[in-house]
Design a protein around this motif. Sequence first.
Motif, short mmCIF file in Angstrom:
data_model
loop_
_atom_site.label_atom_id
_atom_site.label_comp_id
_atom_site.label_asym_id
_atom_site.label_seq_id
_atom_site.Cartn_x
_atom_site.Cartn_y
_atom_site.Cartn_z
N THR A 141 5.07 0.87 6.57
CA THR A 141 4.77 1.94 6.04
C THR A 141 6.00 2.74 5.40
OG1 THR A 141 2.60 2.21 6.70
CG2 THR A 141 3.31 4.22 5.61
N ARG A 142 6.99 3.01 6.46
CA ARG A 142 8.23 3.72 6.35
C ARG A 142 9.16 3.21 5.32
NH1 ARG A 142 10.64 4.01 12.30
NH2 ARG A 142 11.95 5.78 11.53
N ARG B 227 0.85 -1.16 -0.09
CA ARG B 227 -0.02 0.01 -0.09
C ARG B 227 0.76 1.18 0.00
NH1 ARG B 227 -1.39 3.25 4.51
NH2 ARG B 227 -3.33 4.46 4.19
N LEU C 59 -4.49 3.34 -6.23
CA LEU C 59 -5.29 3.83 -4.99
C LEU C 59 -6.43 2.90 -4.75
CD1 LEU C 59 -5.07 7.58 -5.11
CD2 LEU C 59 -3.20 6.09 -4.51
N LEU D 72 1.05 8.99 -5.84
CA LEU D 72 0.56 10.26 -5.40
C LEU D 72 1.78 11.40 -5.44
CD1 LEU D 72 -1.52 9.53 -2.37
CD2 LEU D 72 -2.28 10.36 -4.62
N GLN D 73 2.94 10.84 -5.34
CA GLN D 73 4.05 11.73 -5.17
C GLN D 73 5.01 11.70 -6.46
OE1 GLN D 73 4.50 13.60 -2.62
NE2 GLN D 73 2.80 12.65 -1.80
N TYR D 74 4.88 10.63 -7.27
CA TYR D 74 5.83 10.67 -8.28
C TYR D 74 5.04 10.42 -9.46
CZ TYR D 74 9.55 10.19 -4.54
OH TYR D 74 10.15 10.67 -3.62
N VAL E 235 7.48 3.71 1.90
CA VAL E 235 8.02 5.05 1.28
C VAL E 235 9.43 5.11 0.84
CG1 VAL E 235 7.97 7.46 2.04
CG2 VAL E 235 6.05 6.17 2.41
N GLN F 27 11.43 6.01 -2.78
CA GLN F 27 12.46 7.11 -2.53
C GLN F 27 13.74 6.58 -3.37
OE1 GLN F 27 12.18 8.48 1.41
NE2 GLN F 27 11.51 10.44 0.85
N ARG G 96 0.79 3.90 -3.01
CA ARG G 96 0.17 5.32 -2.78
C ARG G 96 1.42 6.28 -3.06
NH1 ARG G 96 -4.59 6.06 -0.24
NH2 ARG G 96 -3.94 7.92 0.36
N THR G 97 2.71 6.22 -2.60
CA THR G 97 3.60 6.98 -2.64
C THR G 97 4.32 6.97 -4.31
OG1 THR G 97 4.48 6.31 -0.38
CG2 THR G 97 6.05 7.55 -1.89
#
Lengths: 365, 365, 365, 365
Positions: free
Chosen positions: C305-306, C25, C59, C33-35, C309, C313, C29-30
């Motif tokens: 989750t960390r 998840r 999503l 939504l971010q990239y 993400v 990155q 999402r990252t």
Amino acid sequence: MKNDIKRIALLTGGGDCPGLNAVIRAITRTAILQYGYEVFGYKFGYRGLYNNDLTPLTLESVSGILHRGGTILYSSNKDNLFDYTVEENGIKVKRDVSDVGVENLKKAEIDALVVIGGDGTLTSARDFARKGVNVIGVPKTIDNDLACTDVTFGFNTAIDIATEGLDRLHTTAESHHRIMILEVMGRTAGWIALQSGIAGSADVILIPEIPYDINKIVEKVKEREKRGKLFSIIVVAEGAKPKNGDVVVQKIVEDSPDPIRLGGIGNKLAADLEKLIPTHEVRNTVLGHLQRGGNTCTYDRILSTRYGVKAVQLIAEGKFGNMVALKGNKITYASLENVIGKIKNVSVDDELIEVARKIGTSFGD
Amino acid sequence: MKNDIKRIALLTGGGDCPGLNAVIRAITRTAILQYGYEVFGYKFGYRGLYNNDLTPLTLESVSGILHRGGTILYSSNKDNLFDYTVEENGIKVKRDVSDVGVENLKKAEIDALVVIGGDGTLTSARDFARKGVNVIGVPKTIDNDLACTDVTFGFNTAIDIATEGLDRLHTTAESHHRIMILEVMGRTAGWIALQSGIAGSADVILIPEIPYDINKIVEKVKEREKRGKLFSIIVVAEGAKPKNGDVVVQKIVEDSPDPIRLGGIGNKLAADLEKLIPTHEVRNTVLGHLQRGGNTCTYDRILSTRYGVKAVQLIAEGKFGNMVALKGNKITYASLENVIGKIKNVSVDDELIEVARKIGTSFGD
Amino acid sequence: MKNDIKRIALLTGGGDCPGLNAVIRAITRTAILQYGYEVFGYKFGYRGLYNNDLTPLTLESVSGILHRGGTILYSSNKDNLFDYTVEENGIKVKRDVSDVGVENLKKAEIDALVVIGGDGTLTSARDFARKGVNVIGVPKTIDNDLACTDVTFGFNTAIDIATEGLDRLHTTAESHHRIMILEVMGRTAGWIALQSGIAGSADVILIPEIPYDINKIVEKVKEREKRGKLFSIIVVAEGAKPKNGDVVVQKIVEDSPDPIRLGGIGNKLAADLEKLIPTHEVRNTVLGHLQRGGNTCTYDRILSTRYGVKAVQLIAEGKFGNMVALKGNKITYASLENVIGKIKNVSVDDELIEVARKIGTSFGD
Amino acid sequence: MKNDIKRIALLTGGGDCPGLNAVIRAITRTAILQYGYEVFGYKFGYRGLYNNDLTPLTLESVSGILHRGGTILYSSNKDNLFDYTVEENGIKVKRDVSDVGVENLKKAEIDALVVIGGDGTLTSARDFARKGVNVIGVPKTIDNDLACTDVTFGFNTAIDIATEGLDRLHTTAESHHRIMILEVMGRTAGWIALQSGIAGSADVILIPEIPYDINKIVEKVKEREKRGKLFSIIVVAEGAKPKNGDVVVQKIVEDSPDPIRLGGIGNKLAADLEKLIPTHEVRNTVLGHLQRGGNTCTYDRILSTRYGVKAVQLIAEGKFGNMVALKGNKITYASLENVIGKIKNVSVDDELIEVARKIGTSFGD
């Protein structure tokens, strides 16, 4: 130095917190089994020190308490022997009665005192250390906002309960297409809201460190609607605050004769959102005392046990005036002089803030 | 008769309740696997019936939902097609649009409709039955106050959560010698407070059926103090009320500009007790939405499954106009005509009241 | 570099583990939504890569999975494309089919692959990295024995369940004055036994890293008896082993035609202890699969989750060939080249070992 | 009659069971608060009666035990004073020492004895009643198979735990497309498997009352495969048995030197299914002692409290020789003469069997 210690005492101060009993148990067992100390507890925190309300702690008396919240030594929230309420000629006055505490320790032949508590309780611990008492501190805050330690016990139990609360609110939010708010502890630091919000899949996390703009929350709700998500979950720390210009909320606060009774920021937020998004019902739930009682979680049982063992080791090594602490994965210690009066806030660029933002969580800013 | 049924539909109305999904699953599986029916769901309760918002239910779509609270069909709290809000010439008016519902059922060739809901939702079910629709009702109330059935699903999940809440409050109450209050659901019937109070070891249980005298509660707290129990636990149903002469509480209500916001009877009780027993801190926690969400308990999963299977059997047997019900250990049914408008209150001589009194619980009377 | 990535894929390999869905998840999402990446999942781990069994992740498809154990992408335990079982002329042979994997990635225009798994799965990840694939690893082991990271997700859920198991066994042990054994996971590393043993108040903790002497366990039980504690709780990692001279246990193993079926070390231990302490009944419970399923705990939801993400990155920064990792409180990364083939064992002077010993826990040595 | 009773005693016999402490608490509180009796407990069941191992029970000594599993009075599993092992001239022989029990009751001036236990313990209770002792029985079996009562305490706690176990196994089964088996208690009666199987969404439920055909289970697994469900969940009571012709399983049993150690029917079933469905991995988990310890569930806390209160009422009314019982929703009683030696099995046409079949569950027949 080690050989001089024969009898130690402990006391718990401030609000109750899961893990207190685990600390008491670890100290008692370590002191008796490893060092042959006699162990005592003062009941009701510093009040017990003043009243000489001392009870022996044995392997038997700490048996079966590892998992239980609360404290078998009881606690008092406000008693401070350096500014203590006593009656003189029938009138209540504030006096520094700390010498009575020092005297009582001597009379009972207590060689070292372990003080388990938060900022207020540890401030007195430091002051007793300054008066020459052999003091060791153990940090306790559910809010996790104490300086010089990465984690305090009780915090992980609290986020477990808050996360379970968010899980519960999800089914209702989904079924009714509602905005559900959970108000959690955190007057000045938003750690509980932040971590339970990530774990409980909150769409919006509001913390004291990031003042919110109500319009940004409305935007988030509407953005979700566009994706077909007709409900939203918000977790709000009790100390969260709107930005200055946010008049809607302020007005409600002004109108109220008794803002505390209004139930806090969660209720205000619910009222505001219902006005701004009339298509949605909004409901607030205040988690309150549910997040500090009950059984202690696995993590806190282990952390508390490590703290308790370390506290006795510091006594044995004569390293008084210090507080046990967690740094990364390591148990260490810090001077009480450096701990007091500082709040460990959530930094606005904390990795967890960044993580939450990256997965799409709004902080209302 | 059996052979005439080919397509059935279901809808869920009123507040969400753990077990709704289990009923939906049991109906769908039984209808498809045993009777070869096609199954559909109206979304958002009666509003979906009005809007023809129909979705097919298959073995796949009900897979994995047995344990989940909420309802995959969504629910609306207030929509009543016999008194429905519609816009006419830009003005909102109330109209009886039940014929639209009947028409929609016909157009979709729905041979029978299962309505899962509480008193309000089932009232409409009865009214549709009177209009000739083949209706079966399934009773749903968290409060367990519906007539003609011994237990409704959701209730046992709610008392599990309330009992866990009382367990949590115990550790704080003990540690601080406080009076801790838990306010639970129950506007007119006190079943949740009664059963969770017994299971959660409450010292005082306050329910709507037994108006309380605040002085009796004070007596109970003081009697406990004499036995060395310096804390007390109170569970109060949101609909609990003081006896007429109980001026202390009434005064608070009068003073308040917004009694609903004051958070209900628990907050009033806390304020009263703090005045009457100044030596004790008193804290109230409102369980609120936490008691209706999250996972469905074992008991409710089984009861809901039994209800769902029975509902389809009644359809197959053509026994329309009835509601499935539990009597003792047996699943049976009752006419919707007999169910509506009656509240199943706690009788003052209920065996559970007597049991609680015998072990020393006070009802404040 | 960042701009080159358009489509990424992920796969999960090895045994299931609470937190896998949370990682999936967070990555999805990252990335979206971010990239603005497109995200895909290979089903059944590397087998899906071989078979081109690709599914889009959106999503919507990762909604509602944060708390759920297991993996929505499914997993296969043993498939390794560098040594893969294929049929040639009707005969099963092992072949290196990794080029098919590389080719499939190219055909699907996957710019980067996130591999979530343990030592075996990550070995292949490293080997694909060596072949030029843009790989990022995410570490997964319930046993917490992977090198280069302090904690892997799933571990904290496992110790929660093991601790709850020990809590349960306590009431039976006390009531019947029995020795109760809980056998938990940990073939080569004893982290689960160690941490759950501390949290669950085990009297004896047996781990692979510290071979045990059965007579020391008997001593511990008898020492407790002298203090009036007529029961004992033992937690044993499945890989725990007696010291060489410990003939009693070995004899049982020799006698057995099928040692695996005998249920492991816990059963042998129970048989040995019943012989050596005939006054006590001894019972073993194998926690087994219960410790790897169900809901993901709060800690693991956050950690996963960390990790998720951070994985995205690293992709955005082009830091391929690395595995995300936790060091102290910080999310960082390590080269896959350094991770593989190393086991992070419990050191015999680990602080937790010392803590457990100080409070009186025996390691049977 | 009521006035003659001054002192009562209680004992707990047989395996421990959540709810025992709740019964002890309710009896003690009711007896002291309502009737002014003195209350005592014999430790370790009948062995304590023989050894005169008597302890006073007070409001204080039963405080805080309502929710705790196990028994503060301890229990012994096998001691029967009518056939008791004593040493005579250094040789262990079986003797009827019930007169010692009767004598001890007289010496201690115990006017009535409450016996809390299962079939074995209650058989002795009946026999003491025949000898003129004022006995009241309280029924206890986790298996829920005692005659003359609808539900025994402990049962609902057990099915809660078994259901949670099935929930946990689901995530692993789904992720790996496995067949997961959970072996639960129930040697002669299948109530736990039946109810937890319905609540935990088992695809196959195997109980002693319905011998299974392994081929029917294979059929069920394959039928699910056709619908795209590549995993299956089986719950099996430890006393479940294959039909006569089921050679596969029998062969395994014959081959084994020690069938008990093989871990029971679940392991055999797993071995059989792996042979018959080679495409699937099969795993068995034995729930074992986990299902009888830990905290008592809400339902059992209430039921146990009702039983305890009723037991004291029967004493006050002089209705000796009876066992308290639940019939439908009502607490009542039945003669011990009618209870003993009967097993309440699951009837093959029990409503729950029918319910499970209707939603598609297989019983392997």
